[in-house]
Motif scaffolding. Structure first.
Motif, PDB file in Angstrom:
ATOM      1  N   UNK A 165       1.096  -1.178   0.083  1.00  0.00           N
ATOM      2  CA  UNK A 165       0.029  -0.009   0.018  1.00  0.00           C
ATOM      3  C   UNK A 165       0.947   1.235  -0.039  1.00  0.00           C
ATOM      4  N   UNK A 166       1.850   1.359   0.878  1.00  0.00           N
ATOM      5  CA  UNK A 166       2.891   2.284   0.753  1.00  0.00           C
ATOM      6  C   UNK A 166       3.635   2.453  -0.586  1.00  0.00           C
ATOM      7  N   UNK A 167       3.844   1.438  -1.180  1.00  0.00           N
ATOM      8  CA  UNK A 167       4.489   1.609  -2.472  1.00  0.00           C
ATOM      9  C   UNK A 167       3.288   2.090  -3.435  1.00  0.00           C
ATOM     10  N   UNK A 168       2.245   1.378  -3.469  1.00  0.00           N
ATOM     11  CA  UNK A 168       0.995   1.937  -4.191  1.00  0.00           C
ATOM     12  C   UNK A 168       0.749   3.520  -4.375  1.00  0.00           C
ATOM     13  N   UNK A 169       0.848   4.138  -2.899  1.00  0.00           N
ATOM     14  CA  UNK A 169       0.567   5.200  -2.800  1.00  0.00           C
ATOM     15  C   UNK A 169       1.665   6.264  -3.747  1.00  0.00           C
ATOM     16  N   UNK A 170       2.951   5.926  -3.395  1.00  0.00           N
ATOM     17  CA  UNK A 170       3.887   6.681  -4.227  1.00  0.00           C
ATOM     18  C   UNK A 170       3.522   6.429  -5.866  1.00  0.00           C
ATOM     19  N   UNK A 171       3.261   5.300  -6.229  1.00  0.00           N
ATOM     20  CA  UNK A 171       3.054   5.005  -7.807  1.00  0.00           C
ATOM     21  C   UNK A 171       2.020   5.772  -8.194  1.00  0.00           C
ATOM     22  N   UNK A 172       1.010   5.884  -7.584  1.00  0.00           N
ATOM     23  CA  UNK A 172      -0.335   6.489  -7.899  1.00  0.00           C
ATOM     24  C   UNK A 172      -0.160   7.894  -7.949  1.00  0.00           C
ATOM     25  N   UNK A 173       0.642   8.311  -7.070  1.00  0.00           N
ATOM     26  CA  UNK A 173       0.894   9.724  -6.826  1.00  0.00           C
ATOM     27  C   UNK A 173       1.761  10.488  -8.111  1.00  0.00           C
ATOM     28  N   UNK A 174       2.466   9.426  -8.663  1.00  0.00           N
ATOM     29  CA  UNK A 174       3.145   9.943  -9.659  1.00  0.00           C
ATOM     30  C   UNK A 174       2.126   9.895 -11.103  1.00  0.00           C
ATOM     31  N   UNK A 175       1.477   8.632 -11.281  1.00  0.00           N
ATOM     32  CA  UNK A 175       0.544   8.327 -12.189  1.00  0.00           C
ATOM     33  C   UNK A 175      -0.645   9.378 -12.319  1.00  0.00           C
ATOM     34  N   UNK A 176      -1.094   9.975 -11.247  1.00  0.00           N
ATOM     35  CA  UNK A 176      -2.245  10.764 -11.204  1.00  0.00           C
ATOM     36  C   UNK A 176      -1.861  12.186 -11.013  1.00  0.00           C
ATOM     37  N   UNK A 177      -0.795  12.580 -10.881  1.00  0.00           N
ATOM     38  CA  UNK A 177      -0.310  13.927 -10.760  1.00  0.00           C
ATOM     39  C   UNK A 177      -0.544  14.676 -12.111  1.00  0.00           C
ATOM     40  N   UNK A 178      -0.844  16.160 -12.209  1.00  0.00           N
ATOM     41  CA  UNK A 178      -0.925  17.050 -11.185  1.00  0.00           C
ATOM     42  C   UNK A 178      -2.290  17.231 -10.810  1.00  0.00           C
ATOM     43  N   UNK A 179      -3.262  16.417 -11.288  1.00  0.00           N
ATOM     44  CA  UNK A 179      -4.726  16.851 -10.895  1.00  0.00           C
ATOM     45  C   UNK A 179      -5.076  16.368  -9.346  1.00  0.00           C
ATOM     46  N   UNK A 180      -4.394  15.011  -9.215  1.00  0.00           N
ATOM     47  CA  UNK A 180      -4.779  14.489  -7.995  1.00  0.00           C
ATOM     48  C   UNK A 180      -3.700  14.003  -7.125  1.00  0.00           C
ATOM     49  N   UNK A 181      -3.932  14.372  -5.725  1.00  0.00           N
ATOM     50  CA  UNK A 181      -2.850  14.203  -4.878  1.00  0.00           C
ATOM     51  C   UNK A 181      -2.884  12.799  -4.268  1.00  0.00           C
ATOM     52  N   UNK A 182      -2.302  12.103  -3.825  1.00  0.00           N
ATOM     53  CA  UNK A 182      -2.364  10.818  -3.043  1.00  0.00           C
ATOM     54  C   UNK A 182      -1.256  10.627  -2.005  1.00  0.00           C
ATOM     55  N   UNK A 183      -1.869  10.439  -0.918  1.00  0.00           N
ATOM     56  CA  UNK A 183      -0.912  10.248   0.213  1.00  0.00           C
ATOM     57  C   UNK A 183      -1.304   8.988   1.281  1.00  0.00           C
TER      58      UNK A 183
END
Length: 246
Positions: A165-183
């Motif tokens: 889940x921690x890794x997924x967070x970082x990957x999604x943060x990159x994939x969904x930027x800049x519109x969506x923030x993921x933490x």
């Protein structure tokens, strides 16, 4: 992000930490979709509490491990309120297996925990992303665990799933930027029904923490909202554990 009138989906939102998050979001002005898989009574109770306090809420059923159910759920929320602005990926499960008992870790256990704890979060993020991208604004918070950092927890597969889940967070943060923030928030021990039957262990742990108390669901809920409101934060895994892993 100002949460007033934002549409928020909280998975596993009818029990434990999820119920506290649902209610805190409503207090801050969000319209809350309280997801449940089997705990309909709990979800409906939280919806009624929110409505009694003057907020807006609906209960929505879906097993987050089922992509089709997730997509239908998100579509139903959008039909009700027009969009989805916030996702809190709270739903999660575990199996209590001694860490050293490797033979008890079956394929069934691995699949069950990964399907809900990891794939479920991905399915939900993927389903809400089109609405957030259309609005050019959105925020997702995943619930991780210090087990994902320490490697120790209720079971080995649980700890590994939370690390994912921690890794997924970082990957999604990159994939969904800049519109969506993921933490991600990684709680330590939290006073929930998880401790049922283990109260003695809980009472022994608390005095040995630097802050000498366990987190409450309300502590986690307040911090989830703070993370959602912070526009300069993405891709972060933030520990909230009263100093347990310090």
């Amino acid at each position: 992000m100002d949460l007033i009138n934002k549409v928020a989906l909280v998975t596993g939102g009818g029990t434990g930490i999820g119920s506290a998050i649902s209610q805190e979001l409503a207090k801050r002005g969000a319209k809350v979709a309280v997801n449940y898989s089997r705990s309909e009574a709990g979800a409906q109770e939280i919806v009624q509490r929110i409505k009694a306090g003057g907020g807006e809420a609906i209960a929505v059923q879906a097993n987050v491990a089922d992509d089709e159910e997730v997509r239908r759920m998100v579509a139903a929320i959008a039909e009700e309120w027009g969009t989805v602005d916030v996702l809190v990926n709270n739903a999660g499960i575990t199996r209590h297996i001694p860490l050293e008992d490797l033979e008890a870790v079956t394929d069934e256990v691995w699949n069950e925990l990964y399907n809900v704890n990891v794939k479920g979060m991905f399915f939900c993020a993927r389903a809400v992303a089109p609405y957030m991208n259309k609005n050019k604004h959105g925020a997702i918070v995943n619930l991780g665990s210090i087990a994902g950092t320490t490697g120790s927890g209720s079971s080995l597969p649980y700890a590994v799933s939370k690390s994912a889940v921690h890794g997924l967070t970082k990957s999604l943060a990159r994939a969904l930027a800049p519109a969506i923030r993921v933490n991600c928030i990684a709680p330590g021990a939290v006073v929930t029904r998880w401790w049922a039957g283990r109260e003695e262990q809980m009472h022994k742990l608390a005095p040995n923490l630097p802050l000498q108390h366990l987190s409450t669901p309300e502590d986690i809920a307040s911090f989830v909202c703070a993370v959602l409101e912070q526009e300069a934060l993405t891709g972060q895994v933030i520990t909230l554990d009263s100093g347990q892993t310090m």
